[in-house]
Design a protein around this motif. Structure first.
Motif, PDB file in Angstrom:
ATOM      1  N   TYR A 127      48.954  82.544  63.050  1.00 24.50           N
ATOM      2  CA  TYR A 127      47.811  82.898  62.209  1.00 24.50           C
ATOM      3  C   TYR A 127      48.271  83.248  60.794  1.00 24.50           C
ATOM      4  O   TYR A 127      47.747  82.725  59.803  1.00 24.50           O
ATOM      5  N   ALA A 128      49.257  84.126  60.708  1.00 24.14           N
ATOM      6  CA  ALA A 128      49.746  84.551  59.394  1.00 24.14           C
ATOM      7  C   ALA A 128      50.406  83.402  58.641  1.00 24.14           C
ATOM      8  O   ALA A 128      50.228  83.246  57.428  1.00 24.14           O
ATOM      9  N   SER A 129      51.155  82.569  59.357  1.00 21.20           N
ATOM     10  CA  SER A 129      51.823  81.428  58.718  1.00 21.20           C
ATOM     11  C   SER A 129      50.796  80.464  58.126  1.00 21.20           C
ATOM     12  O   SER A 129      50.950  79.974  56.999  1.00 21.20           O
ATOM     13  N   SER A 138      52.768  90.316  56.296  1.00 20.61           N
ATOM     14  CA  SER A 138      54.195  90.531  56.517  1.00 20.61           C
ATOM     15  C   SER A 138      54.447  91.087  57.915  1.00 20.61           C
ATOM     16  O   SER A 138      55.367  90.635  58.627  1.00 20.61           O
ATOM     17  N   ASP A 139      53.636  92.047  58.337  1.00 20.03           N
ATOM     18  CA  ASP A 139      53.782  92.622  59.682  1.00 20.03           C
ATOM     19  C   ASP A 139      53.554  91.563  60.754  1.00 20.03           C
ATOM     20  O   ASP A 139      54.257  91.533  61.773  1.00 20.03           O
ATOM     21  N   MET A 140      52.573  90.701  60.527  1.00 22.56           N
ATOM     22  CA  MET A 140      52.277  89.652  61.504  1.00 22.56           C
ATOM     23  C   MET A 140      53.410  88.628  61.569  1.00 22.56           C
ATOM     24  O   MET A 140      53.762  88.147  62.641  1.00 22.56           O
ATOM     25  N   LEU A 141      53.984  88.325  60.425  1.00 21.41           N
ATOM     26  CA  LEU A 141      55.113  87.373  60.405  1.00 21.41           C
ATOM     27  C   LEU A 141      56.357  87.964  61.074  1.00 21.41           C
ATOM     28  O   LEU A 141      57.206  87.224  61.572  1.00 21.41           O
ATOM     29  N   ASP A 142      56.431  89.271  61.111  1.00 14.50           N
ATOM     30  CA  ASP A 142      57.558  89.917  61.783  1.00 14.50           C
ATOM     31  C   ASP A 142      57.487  89.763  63.304  1.00 14.50           C
ATOM     32  O   ASP A 142      58.445  90.080  64.004  1.00 14.50           O
ATOM     33  N   THR A 143      56.344  89.287  63.811  1.00 16.29           N
ATOM     34  CA  THR A 143      56.232  89.059  65.251  1.00 16.29           C
ATOM     35  C   THR A 143      56.748  87.664  65.636  1.00 16.29           C
ATOM     36  O   THR A 143      56.808  87.347  66.832  1.00 16.29           O
ATOM     37  N   ALA A 193      56.995  80.529  55.590  1.00 10.72           N
ATOM     38  CA  ALA A 193      55.808  81.352  55.355  1.00 10.72           C
ATOM     39  C   ALA A 193      56.185  82.659  54.649  1.00 10.72           C
ATOM     40  O   ALA A 193      55.463  83.113  53.745  1.00 10.72           O
ATOM     41  N   LYS A 194      57.301  83.252  55.047  1.00  6.83           N
ATOM     42  CA  LYS A 194      57.737  84.492  54.400  1.00  6.83           C
ATOM     43  C   LYS A 194      58.084  84.237  52.938  1.00  6.83           C
ATOM     44  O   LYS A 194      57.785  85.075  52.061  1.00  6.83           O
ATOM     45  N   SER A 195      58.695  83.101  52.651  1.00  9.21           N
ATOM     46  CA  SER A 195      59.017  82.754  51.254  1.00  9.21           C
ATOM     47  C   SER A 195      57.744  82.525  50.454  1.00  9.21           C
ATOM     48  O   SER A 195      57.627  82.974  49.305  1.00  9.21           O
ATOM     49  N   GLN A 196      56.791  81.826  51.056  1.00  3.86           N
ATOM     50  CA  GLN A 196      55.520  81.581  50.377  1.00  3.86           C
ATOM     51  C   GLN A 196      54.775  82.889  50.125  1.00  3.86           C
ATOM     52  O   GLN A 196      54.189  83.083  49.054  1.00  3.86           O
TER      53      GLN A 196
END
Length: 216
Positions: free
Chosen positions: A186-188, A210-215, A45-48
């Motif tokens: 959710y973010a993913s 990005s902040d949500m993926l950091d969780t 997800a971060k890469s996308q």
């Protein structure tokens, strides 16, 4: 006032005081959250997210809900809403028209549990208006219909109706699900849908995701 005590009474009181406290009852196992297909790992997800086009949203004022036709027949007699209710519930029983007659649903946005399908909305992870202002205004109606009925990606979720109403057409920089433990999923899911459909994000939207993926 005179009080009198018997030996038996004293022994009974002492027995009660000396009795061990009852063992705590274990909490029941939580119901599993629904898992629509295509949710990427947090690293994917971060890469996308990094690959998404970042640009200002363009609201041409022409958005109309009817430009995203729903609910299509997905399989048999099941339309999109009924398909998702059946997919995301537990022990769901449906009638000949595919409408659920019984079952239990856990709303992943807030963790609420429901037994009446009328308490649930089918939410578009990426709201339809958000899609419109991030690229879908240039699509054909047929493509917008595919997007609005996409059961092959994590775009459609059975959630508490009031929570869905509070979300409306907001993106993650202005609305997040009440259940913080769901931020990662959710973010993913949101990023996966934007990535597949090649929709842009605003800088604020990307920062919130990005902040949500950091969780995770």
């Amino acid at each position: 006032m005179r009080f009198s005590y018997t030996l038996g009474g004293l022994l009974s009181v002492n027995a009660i005081l000396a009795a061990p406290a009852p063992a705590p009852v274990a909490n029941p196992m939580p119901m599993p959250m629904p898992t629509p297909p295509g949710i990427p790992s947090s690293s994917s997800a971060k890469s996308q997210l990094a690959d998404l086009t970042v640009k200002a949203a363009v609201d041409d004022g022409k958005y109309d809900r009817d430009l995203f036709p729903t609910w299509d027949t997905i399989t048999g007699t099941c339309n999109t809403r009924e398909y998702v209710l059946k997919r995301d519930g537990t022990d769901v029983v449906v009638g000949s028209n595919c409408y659920p007659t019984s079952g239990t649903w856990t709303s992943p946005y807030d963790g609420a549990k429901w037994t009446a399908p009328s308490d649930l909305d089918i939410d578009h992870m990426v709201p339809l208006k958000n899609a419109w202002i991030s690229g879908a205004n240039g699509w054909t109606t047929s493509k917008r219909e595919q997007f609005a009925n996409d059961v092959d990606r994590p775009q459609l979720w059975a959630v508490t109706d009031n929570v869905n109403s509070s979300k409306g057409d907001k993106s993650p920089d202005t609305w997040k699900p009440p259940l913080k433990s769901f931020y990662c999923t959710y973010a993913s899911a949101y990023v996966a849908v934007k990535s597949y459909w090649k929709l842009s994000v605003t800088s604020a939207e990307k920062s919130a995701l990005s902040d949500m993926l950091d969780t995770c």
